[in-house]
Design an enzyme around this catalytic site. Structure first.
Site, mmCIF file in Angstrom:
data_model
loop_
_atom_site.group_PDB
_atom_site.id
_atom_site.type_symbol
_atom_site.label_atom_id
_atom_site.label_comp_id
_atom_site.label_asym_id
_atom_site.label_seq_id
_atom_site.Cartn_x
_atom_site.Cartn_y
_atom_site.Cartn_z
ATOM 1 N N ASN A 10 -7.186 6.942 -12.204
ATOM 2 C CA ASN A 10 -7.835 7.143 -10.912
ATOM 3 C C ASN A 10 -6.992 8.140 -10.115
ATOM 4 O OD1 ASN A 10 -9.003 6.979 -8.399
ATOM 5 N ND2 ASN A 10 -8.442 4.845 -8.018
ATOM 6 N N LYS A 12 -7.709 9.537 -7.401
ATOM 7 C CA LYS A 12 -7.930 9.420 -5.953
ATOM 8 C C LYS A 12 -8.122 10.831 -5.350
ATOM 9 C CE LYS A 12 -5.417 5.134 -6.107
ATOM 10 N NZ LYS A 12 -4.566 4.138 -5.467
ATOM 11 N N HIS A 96 -13.704 0.392 -4.964
ATOM 12 C CA HIS A 96 -12.240 0.443 -4.879
ATOM 13 C C HIS A 96 -11.791 -0.086 -3.514
ATOM 14 C CE1 HIS A 96 -8.124 1.791 -4.718
ATOM 15 N NE2 HIS A 96 -8.166 1.875 -6.036
ATOM 16 N N GLU A 98 -9.521 0.751 -1.526
ATOM 17 C CA GLU A 98 -9.249 1.747 -0.482
ATOM 18 C C GLU A 98 -10.536 2.126 0.237
ATOM 19 O OE1 GLU A 98 -7.194 4.535 -2.958
ATOM 20 O OE2 GLU A 98 -5.411 3.257 -2.974
ATOM 21 N N GLU A 170 -7.590 -5.609 -9.299
ATOM 22 C CA GLU A 170 -6.509 -4.896 -8.619
ATOM 23 C C GLU A 170 -6.107 -5.646 -7.350
ATOM 24 O OE1 GLU A 170 -6.576 -0.445 -9.651
ATOM 25 O OE2 GLU A 170 -8.017 -0.715 -8.043
ATOM 26 N N GLY A 176 -0.186 0.954 -5.261
ATOM 27 C CA GLY A 176 0.637 1.997 -4.654
ATOM 28 C C GLY A 176 1.945 1.500 -4.058
ATOM 29 N N SER A 217 0.111 -0.498 -9.378
ATOM 30 C CA SER A 217 1.487 -0.141 -9.740
ATOM 31 C C SER A 217 1.762 -0.261 -11.244
ATOM 32 C CB SER A 217 2.488 -0.962 -8.934
ATOM 33 O OG SER A 217 2.379 -0.652 -7.556
HETATM 34 P P1 PGA Z 1 -1.622 2.607 -8.302
HETATM 35 O O1 PGA Z 1 -3.177 2.605 -7.933
HETATM 36 O O2 PGA Z 1 -1.526 2.635 -9.801
HETATM 37 O O3 PGA Z 1 -1.073 3.830 -7.651
HETATM 38 O O4 PGA Z 1 -1.031 1.340 -7.736
HETATM 39 C C1 PGA Z 1 -4.097 1.881 -8.696
HETATM 40 C C2 PGA Z 1 -5.480 2.009 -8.104
HETATM 41 O O5 PGA Z 1 -5.612 2.066 -6.867
HETATM 42 O O6 PGA Z 1 -6.479 2.064 -8.849
#
Ligand code: PGA
Length: 268
Positions: A10, A12, A96, A98, A170, A176, A217
């Protein structure tokens, strides 16, 4: 039940300019293409989907988008329909955290349910994101919250459609932050909560058929431990998918899979 693992990147809102996206894909493409026994998916920003699609055409690596609207066409400024993506993408990330956090009307449980059904109708494979926040986790509400997210997203869908989807569990607090869930906790939530909710609604065989990733992460260092867990069928990777050593991460993922037979139809 044999589930083919799936590792998805991803990006983003990163690597969305033509030159940087293409340079990066050229760097990782050969390494990723050599990896066996696992589905690999890159989800770049919309702006570079067509260019990245060209580079991936001769490879086994699939392309995904990061969202798709529920309507097929019309007055929805700034939105992209599943039908527009289906020409070039096989996958689409939906719900997602976010987006759920900042776009509540567009990312309500009902909207995600409609997006999922539209994505399926267009032949896309949804990667549905679910997961609890830190407060819910600390209050012991993970099971209840994530079960409800799973059930709401699939409401009205037939078991055969549900089985075509991928879920990414997740936990929001792990995204993150550099602080991943423990593999054992991820395994427990995916087995008991995610598959549990599916089993209640669609029966055990559907719950066992669908692939469930862990996300939050994930790194070169910890991917093998997640892949070794029986309920974890892969990962959705954010930050660590933006570096050339994503190839190492994918290799480590492939190296530590449980032994599974390749999918019967040879689909990737
Ligand atoms: P990350 O993000 O691996 O940077 O923690 C995962 C995601 O948001 O899909």
């Amino acid at each position: 039940m044999v589930r083919r693992p799936i590792l998805a990147a991803n990006w983003k809102m990163n690597l969305g300019r033509r030159e940087e996206a293409l340079a990066f894909v050229r760097k990782i493409r050969r390494g990723l293409n050599e990896i066996e026994g696992m589905d690999l998916v890159l989800c770049p920003p919309y702006t570079v989907l067509y260019q990245v699609a060209e580079l991936l055409r001769p490879t086994q690596i699939a392309l995904g988008a990061q969202d798709a609207h529920w309507e097929a066409i019309g007055a929805h400024t700034g939105e992209i329909a599943g039908a527009m993506l289906a020409e070039i993408c096989r996958y689409v990330i939906l719900g997602h955290s976010e987006r759920r956090a900042t776009l509540s009307r567009l990312e309500s449980d009902l909207a995600i349910n409609q997006k999922l059904s539209a994505a399926l109708a267009n032949g896309l494979t949804p990667i549905l994101c679910v997961g609890e926040n830190l407060e819910q986790n600390r209050a012991g509400q993970t099971h209840e919250f994530v079960s409800q997210q799973v059930k709401a997203a699939f409401r009205g869908r037939a078991a055969a459609e549900v089985e075509r989807c991928v879920i990414a569990y997740e936990p929001i607090w792990a995204i993150g932050t550099g602080e991943a869930a423990t593999p054992a906790d991820a395994n427990r939530v995916i087995g008991l909560t995610v598959r549990g909710a599916l089993a209640e609604e669609y029966g055990e065989s559907t719950a066992q058929a669908l692939r469930v990733q862990y996300g939050g992460s994930v790194s070169v260092e910890n991917i093998a431990d997640f892949m070794a867990m029986p309920e974890v069928d892969g990962a959705l990777v954010g930050g660590a998918s933006l570096r050339p050593d994503f190839v190492e991460l994918a290799r480590a993922a492939a190296g530590r899979q449980r032994s599974r037979k390749p999918a019967k139809d040879g689909r990737r």
